[in-house]
Design an enzyme around this catalytic site. Structure first.
Site, PDB file in Angstrom:
ATOM      1  N   ASP A 161       1.527  -6.307  10.050  1.00 28.57           N
ATOM      2  CA  ASP A 161       2.619  -6.258  11.031  1.00 28.57           C
ATOM      3  C   ASP A 161       2.204  -6.891  12.355  1.00 28.57           C
ATOM      4  OD1 ASP A 161       4.205  -5.052   9.166  1.00 28.57           O
ATOM      5  OD2 ASP A 161       4.081  -3.041  10.014  1.00 28.57           O
ATOM      6  N   LYS A 205      15.402  -0.193  14.544  1.00 29.08           N
ATOM      7  CA  LYS A 205      14.717   0.308  13.345  1.00 29.08           C
ATOM      8  C   LYS A 205      13.470   1.106  13.711  1.00 29.08           C
ATOM      9  CE  LYS A 205      13.363  -1.320   8.752  1.00 29.08           C
ATOM     10  NZ  LYS A 205      12.134  -0.614   8.444  1.00 29.08           N
ATOM     11  N   LYS A 222       8.590  -7.734   2.989  1.00 29.43           N
ATOM     12  CA  LYS A 222       8.873  -6.806   4.087  1.00 29.43           C
ATOM     13  C   LYS A 222      10.383  -6.809   4.376  1.00 29.43           C
ATOM     14  CE  LYS A 222       4.571  -5.580   5.259  1.00 29.43           C
ATOM     15  NZ  LYS A 222       4.118  -4.211   5.528  1.00 29.43           N
ATOM     16  N   ASN A 234       2.043 -10.290   1.498  1.00 35.76           N
ATOM     17  CA  ASN A 234       3.008  -9.183   1.548  1.00 35.76           C
ATOM     18  C   ASN A 234       4.001  -9.297   2.704  1.00 35.76           C
ATOM     19  OD1 ASN A 234       1.097  -8.406   3.511  1.00 35.76           O
ATOM     20  ND2 ASN A 234       1.416  -6.234   3.101  1.00 35.76           N
ATOM     21  N   ARG A 280      10.671  -6.731  13.773  1.00 32.51           N
ATOM     22  CA  ARG A 280       9.432  -7.348  14.259  1.00 32.51           C
ATOM     23  C   ARG A 280       9.644  -8.808  14.657  1.00 32.51           C
ATOM     24  NH1 ARG A 280       6.386  -3.504  14.888  1.00 32.51           N
ATOM     25  NH2 ARG A 280       6.238  -1.813  13.393  1.00 32.51           N
ATOM     26  N   SER A 287       0.836  -1.209   0.000  1.00 34.05           N
ATOM     27  CA  SER A 287       0.000   0.000   0.000  1.00 34.05           C
ATOM     28  C   SER A 287       0.867   1.254   0.000  1.00 34.05           C
ATOM     29  CB  SER A 287      -0.921   0.006   1.221  1.00 34.05           C
ATOM     30  OG  SER A 287      -0.167   0.078   2.413  1.00 34.05           O
ATOM     31  N   GLN A 288       2.167   1.108   0.309  1.00 31.90           N
ATOM     32  CA  GLN A 288       3.054   2.274   0.350  1.00 31.90           C
ATOM     33  C   GLN A 288       3.196   2.938  -1.016  1.00 31.90           C
ATOM     34  OE1 GLN A 288       6.785   1.238   2.185  1.00 31.90           O
ATOM     35  NE2 GLN A 288       5.860   0.911   4.186  1.00 31.90           N
ATOM     36  N   ARG A 301       9.035 -12.698   5.602  1.00 31.55           N
ATOM     37  CA  ARG A 301       8.549 -13.010   6.948  1.00 31.55           C
ATOM     38  C   ARG A 301       7.800 -14.333   7.026  1.00 31.55           C
ATOM     39  NH1 ARG A 301       6.730  -6.861   8.847  1.00 31.55           N
ATOM     40  NH2 ARG A 301       8.800  -6.262   9.625  1.00 31.55           N
TER      41      ARG A 301
END
EC number: 2.5.1.19
Length: 427
Positions: free
Chosen positions: A314, A412, A341, A337, A387, A171-172, A345
């Site tokens: 996230d 981060k 990342k 997605n 994360r 979405s960025q 992940r």
């Protein structure tokens, strides 16, 4: 050799956590303040690696600002135009996805000669969909190493118009276009092709843009009409809410080994999608109370769930840890997605969950988890992903120790995470 951290078994969590400012909101607010028509005072700003990359860029662009690390504030003098660098420049943005994508769009508006680059992982994160969208609006952008991936060379030329962008990967890309197109010469129509992931992050962007005086009309997140030649108007003061993704670890800890934990800085009024994490915990059996700007979680018996978590990618990682302490199977769906990342992940979580005794099935866009019969001590590879480090710290709630390799990757977004976690723990 990266440093490691061993966490001893935690017997109880209890207390209050004042959340650090949201990374997503901080970087957007810094950028909009810098381009606005006057001075903006930002409160509860997050100081971390990702936000430092944005501040460094503002400095190179000649933006004047005064930051207080003790008061978590920053006063920024807006330049009343898109950011610009008059000389040939290379900007290193680490693995800061929000900063990289939004700056790529903004630097496309003026005549620049900028190389945007990042660390090894950033060079593996696809940017093709954003580049193609900017090129449709006239931007001159080329790949300097591998086709479709950073680094990219930007020479400006973006004037807006009819833009098509895929919503499938991140979405960025859409957020970056929504920030840049109001400043373009032409009015723009942005059409989202393919299903939009992480929609709540678009709500954050639209909310921030409106606070800085710009309204964008959209039809069900598929078509956005943006008037060009606008200016960002400073709200004079803006308070950044707490980071909802960061809240997930403390709320999860309470659901697993509470006591009661209260997080402050987010609540019913939050603009972040990740506050929905608390609702997922509730579905799993935890006791949840929402206030205007706080959430409380208390332990109850937890059960596995099967849920689409595309809106909270996230925080969904934290659910994978909660699954280990729940009765039955948990399936987290529609999370392709995760693969693009800070690391892949899906693959990373699968590998590390298996190490501690869980039975895991990794799908293309889902993960299926059965809790361990017995937890096993493990050294967790964090993949330089903040994360993963924060998630797997919660394994210490199982009654066994856990060792995190390269634990400082939390810098981060949350440099004092381990101190905050320790503040609510009894051993």
């Amino acid at each position: 050799m990266h440093e490691c951290l061993t966490l001893n078994p935690i017997s109880l969590v209890n207390g209050t956590i004042n959340l650090p400012g949201s990374k997503s909101i901080t970087n957007r607010a810094l950028l909009l303040s810098a381009m606005s028509n006057s001075t903006t005072h930002l409160k509860n700003i997050l100081y971390s690696q990702d936000t430092q990359y944005m501040l460094n860029t503002l400095k190179i662009c000649g933006i004047k600002f005064n930051c207080s690390y003790t008061n978590l504030s920053c006063t920024i003098e807006g330049c009343n135009k898109p950011l610009n660098i008059s000389h040939k420049t290379s900007l290193f943005l680490g693995n800061a996805g929000t900063a990289f994508r939004s700056l790529a769009a903004i630097f496309s508006l003026n005549n620049n000669n900028i190389l945007l680059t990042g660390n090894k992982r950033m060079k593996q994160r696809p940017i093709k969909h954003l580049v193609q969208a900017l090129q449709q609006g006239g931007a001159q952008i080329t790949y300097s190493e591998q086709d479709q991936y950073p680094p990219i060379k930007i020479k400006g030329g973006f004037i807006g118009g009819n833009i098509f962008v895929s919503g499938k990967i991140s979405s960025q890309f859409l957020s970056a276009l929504l920030i840049a197109t109001p400043l373009a010469q032409l009015d723009s129509t942005i059409t989202v092709t393919e299903k939009l992931v992480s929609k709540p992050y678009i709500d954050i962007t639209l909310n921030l843009i409106s606070k800085f005086g710009i309204k964008i009309i959209h039809k069900d997140y598929t078509k956005f009409n943006v008037q060009g030649r606008q200016k960002y108007i400073s709200p004079k003061e803006y308070s950044i809410e707490g980071d909802a993704s960061s809240a997930s670890y403390f709320l999860a800890a309470a659901a697993i080994k509470g006591g009661s934990v209260k997080v402050t800085g987010i609540g019913l009024n939050s603009i972040q999608g990740d506050v929905k994490f608390a609702n997922v915990l509730k579905k799993m059996g935890a006791y949840i109370t929402f206030g205007k700007d706080f959430i409380v979680c208390k332990k109850k018996d937890l059960i596995g769930i099967d849920l689409d978590m595309n809106d909270i990618p996230d925080a969904a990682m934290t659910i994978a840890i909660v699954a280990l302490f729940s009765k039955g199977k948990t399936v987290i769906r529609n999370i392709y997605n995760w693969r693009v990342k800070e690391t892949d992940r899906l693959s990373a979580m699968t590998n590390e969950l298996k190490k501690i005794g869980a039975q895991v099935i990794e799908g293309n866009d889902y993960i299926e988890i059965l809790p361990p019969i017995n937890f096993v001590y493990a050294k967790i590879n964090t993949y330089d992903d903040h994360r993963i480090a924060m998630c797997f710290a919660l394994i210490a709630l199982s009654g066994i120790k856990v060792t995190l390799l390269n634990y400082k990757c939390v810098n981060k977004t949350f440099p004092d995470y381990f101190q905050k976690l320790k503040s609510i723990c009894s051993y």
